[in-house]
Design a protein around this motif. Structure first.
Motif, PDB file in Angstrom:
ATOM      1  N   ASP A   1      12.634  -7.231   0.889  1.00  0.00           N
ATOM      2  CA  ASP A   1      11.372  -6.837   1.500  1.00  0.00           C
ATOM      3  C   ASP A   1      11.577  -6.182   2.858  1.00  0.00           C
ATOM      4  N   VAL A   2      12.530  -6.674   3.643  1.00  0.00           N
ATOM      5  CA  VAL A   2      12.796  -6.060   4.948  1.00  0.00           C
ATOM      6  C   VAL A   2      13.375  -4.659   4.765  1.00  0.00           C
ATOM      7  N   ILE A   3      14.243  -4.484   3.782  1.00  0.00           N
ATOM      8  CA  ILE A   3      14.776  -3.149   3.497  1.00  0.00           C
ATOM      9  C   ILE A   3      13.655  -2.214   3.061  1.00  0.00           C
ATOM     10  N   ILE A   4      12.810  -2.694   2.137  1.00  0.00           N
ATOM     11  CA  ILE A   4      11.699  -1.879   1.663  1.00  0.00           C
ATOM     12  C   ILE A   4      10.736  -1.554   2.796  1.00  0.00           C
ATOM     13  N   LEU A   5      10.502  -2.506   3.695  1.00  0.00           N
ATOM     14  CA  LEU A   5       9.622  -2.259   4.836  1.00  0.00           C
ATOM     15  C   LEU A   5      10.148  -1.109   5.682  1.00  0.00           C
TER      16      LEU A   5
ATOM     17  N   VAL B   1      15.699  -1.327  -5.524  1.00  0.00           N
ATOM     18  CA  VAL B   1      16.398  -1.612  -4.284  1.00  0.00           C
ATOM     19  C   VAL B   1      17.368  -2.780  -4.415  1.00  0.00           C
ATOM     20  N   GLU B   2      17.357  -3.472  -5.541  1.00  0.00           N
ATOM     21  CA  GLU B   2      18.232  -4.634  -5.706  1.00  0.00           C
ATOM     22  C   GLU B   2      19.712  -4.309  -5.503  1.00  0.00           C
ATOM     23  N   PRO B   3      20.234  -3.172  -6.015  1.00  0.00           N
ATOM     24  CA  PRO B   3      21.647  -2.853  -5.736  1.00  0.00           C
ATOM     25  C   PRO B   3      21.940  -2.697  -4.249  1.00  0.00           C
ATOM     26  N   VAL B   4      20.959  -2.199  -3.484  1.00  0.00           N
ATOM     27  CA  VAL B   4      21.144  -2.069  -2.038  1.00  0.00           C
ATOM     28  C   VAL B   4      21.259  -3.447  -1.401  1.00  0.00           C
ATOM     29  N   VAL B   5      20.445  -4.378  -1.875  1.00  0.00           N
ATOM     30  CA  VAL B   5      20.480  -5.734  -1.341  1.00  0.00           C
ATOM     31  C   VAL B   5      21.823  -6.388  -1.629  1.00  0.00           C
ATOM     32  N   MET B   6      22.333  -6.175  -2.825  1.00  0.00           N
ATOM     33  CA  MET B   6      23.587  -6.804  -3.222  1.00  0.00           C
ATOM     34  C   MET B   6      24.790  -6.236  -2.478  1.00  0.00           C
TER      35      MET B   6
ATOM     36  N   SER C   1       0.810  -1.218   0.000  1.00  0.00           N
ATOM     37  CA  SER C   1       0.000   0.000   0.000  1.00  0.00           C
ATOM     38  C   SER C   1       0.843   1.268   0.000  1.00  0.00           C
ATOM     39  N   THR C   2       2.167   1.123   0.059  1.00  0.00           N
ATOM     40  CA  THR C   2       3.031   2.290   0.188  1.00  0.00           C
ATOM     41  C   THR C   2       4.052   2.414  -0.935  1.00  0.00           C
ATOM     42  N   VAL C   3       4.680   1.307  -1.273  1.00  0.00           N
ATOM     43  CA  VAL C   3       5.841   1.345  -2.158  1.00  0.00           C
ATOM     44  C   VAL C   3       5.467   0.849  -3.552  1.00  0.00           C
ATOM     45  N   PRO C   4       5.725   1.648  -4.584  1.00  0.00           N
ATOM     46  CA  PRO C   4       5.441   1.193  -5.954  1.00  0.00           C
ATOM     47  C   PRO C   4       6.251  -0.053  -6.308  1.00  0.00           C
ATOM     48  N   LYS C   5       5.723  -0.836  -7.226  1.00  0.00           N
ATOM     49  CA  LYS C   5       6.385  -2.080  -7.605  1.00  0.00           C
ATOM     50  C   LYS C   5       7.783  -1.854  -8.160  1.00  0.00           C
TER      51      LYS C   5
END
Length: 342
Positions: free
Chosen positions: A102-106, A70-75, A60-64
């Motif tokens: 998902d935890v980062i996006i949360l 955010v993938e570069p942040v995860v890597m 309900s908050t973050v666009p798809k």
């Protein structure tokens, strides 16, 4: 016996309210490895519920497209997120059974939709009190609110209120040192107690005023002695304004919402006006933890998730209550049945 029924047609507003309640409390040890630090959350929250609620907040908050961005942040998590928070995020993803992204996006989602009101006030005897409302347009967060006691060497280092799955604090206190809350001024990414340090009120104000941050924010800080209260309006590189308590000249309280205090708020936002009215009606002679709570409630909104009152000089009185969710229904008809004996 004759029975009859009366049918009343029309739109009738009905307001349903839950009762306010205290959130659960968990102890988090700063002495253990960051990747297992937050496991005590699982003692009070069901993992499946956490995953479902997190998905609801994210969807309900973050666009798809953000999921891809955010993938570069995860890597390269450690490059973008400092320790120990990178380890804490990895740990949450592990024992919550979710993906790291998902935890980062949360954590981002919790920050980009926040609206807040903070009040710092001083009574006639020089006692400083700090109140705050945290507003989010996600009703599910009422069931994710948690009080957290952070322990260092077995002692309380600081405590605060947050949401399950979020590694930072927007509201908290360092006992017998200072209280601090953050109000949104644009997008924020701030871990308050990492920024504030472990000193006293003056140290916290200096550090929160000067340390570089990602974007603007309002820091509201209270201390343990008379006059120790201030609103810090931050730009990325430094303070745009520091607005201290000035009880000698009538400034015994300061109210900060999400707009610069020297400018009028938008016409649709009445939180500052309501808080000022409630505090002026209370008066400095009568301000205390209870009346500050009531003043905070008086200017709460339908999306207020929780209200906290605290005082660094009385850390044991730290108190957070989750605010009721108000639901308004419009009924098209109400059937009233009456029976008459004949």
């Amino acid at each position: 016996m004759v029975g009859s029924a009366v049918l009343l047609l029309g739109l009738v507003p009905v307001v349903l309210c839950q009762a306010e309640f205290a959130p659960p409390t968990v102890n988090i040890s700063l002495d253990v490895d960051p990747e297992v630090r937050w496991m005590p959350l699982l003692e009070v929250f069901d993992v499946d519920y956490l995953k479902k609620a997190a998905a609801e907040v994210i969807d309900s908050t973050v666009p798809k497209w953000v999921h891809h961005a955010v993938e570069p942040v995860v890597m390269a998590l450690e490059k973008y997120v400092p320790q120990p928070y990178a380890g804490e995020i990895r740990g949450m993803a592990s024992y919550m059974g979710g993906s790291l992204s998902d935890v980062i996006i949360l954590n981002f989602a919790y920050e980009i939709t926040a609206f807040c009101t903070s009040i710092v006030a001083q009574d006639k005897n020089g006692h400083v009190y700090h109140g705050r409302n945290l507003d989010y347009p996600h009703p599910v967060l009422r069931n994710l609110t948690v009080n957290i006691i952070f322990l260092k060497n077995g002692e309380v280092a600081y405590r605060g209120t947050s949401f399950a799955g979020y590694v930072g604090l927007w509201t908290g206190q360092s006992p017998n040192k200072f209280t601090v809350s953050g109000d949104q001024r644009g997008y924020n990414s701030n871990i308050l107690f990492q920024l504030a340090g472990e000193g006293d009120f003056q140290d916290a104000v200096i550090r929160l005023s000067k340390i570089p941050i990602i974007t603007g924010v309002y820091y509201i800080v209270g201390g343990v002695r008379a006059g120790e209260g201030a609103v810090i309006t931050r730009d990325r590189v430094g303070p745009a304004d520091i607005w201290p308590l000035d009880p000698v000249n009538g400034g015994w309280y300061r109210v900060e919402t999400n707009f610069d205090h020297w400018l009028p708020p938008p016409s649709w936002d009445h939180r500052r006006e309501a808080a000022n009215k409630a505090l002026n009606a209370t008066g400095q002679d009568n301000i205390n933890m209870d009346t500050l709570y009531q003043a905070s409630v008086d200017q709460s909104t339908p999306i207020t998730v929780y209200t906290t009152t605290m005082s660094a000089a009385a850390p044991e009185r730290y108190n957070t209550l989750v605010r009721p969710q108000v639901i308004t229904l419009c009924l098209k008809c109400i059937c009233l049945h009456s029976q008459f004996l004949s």
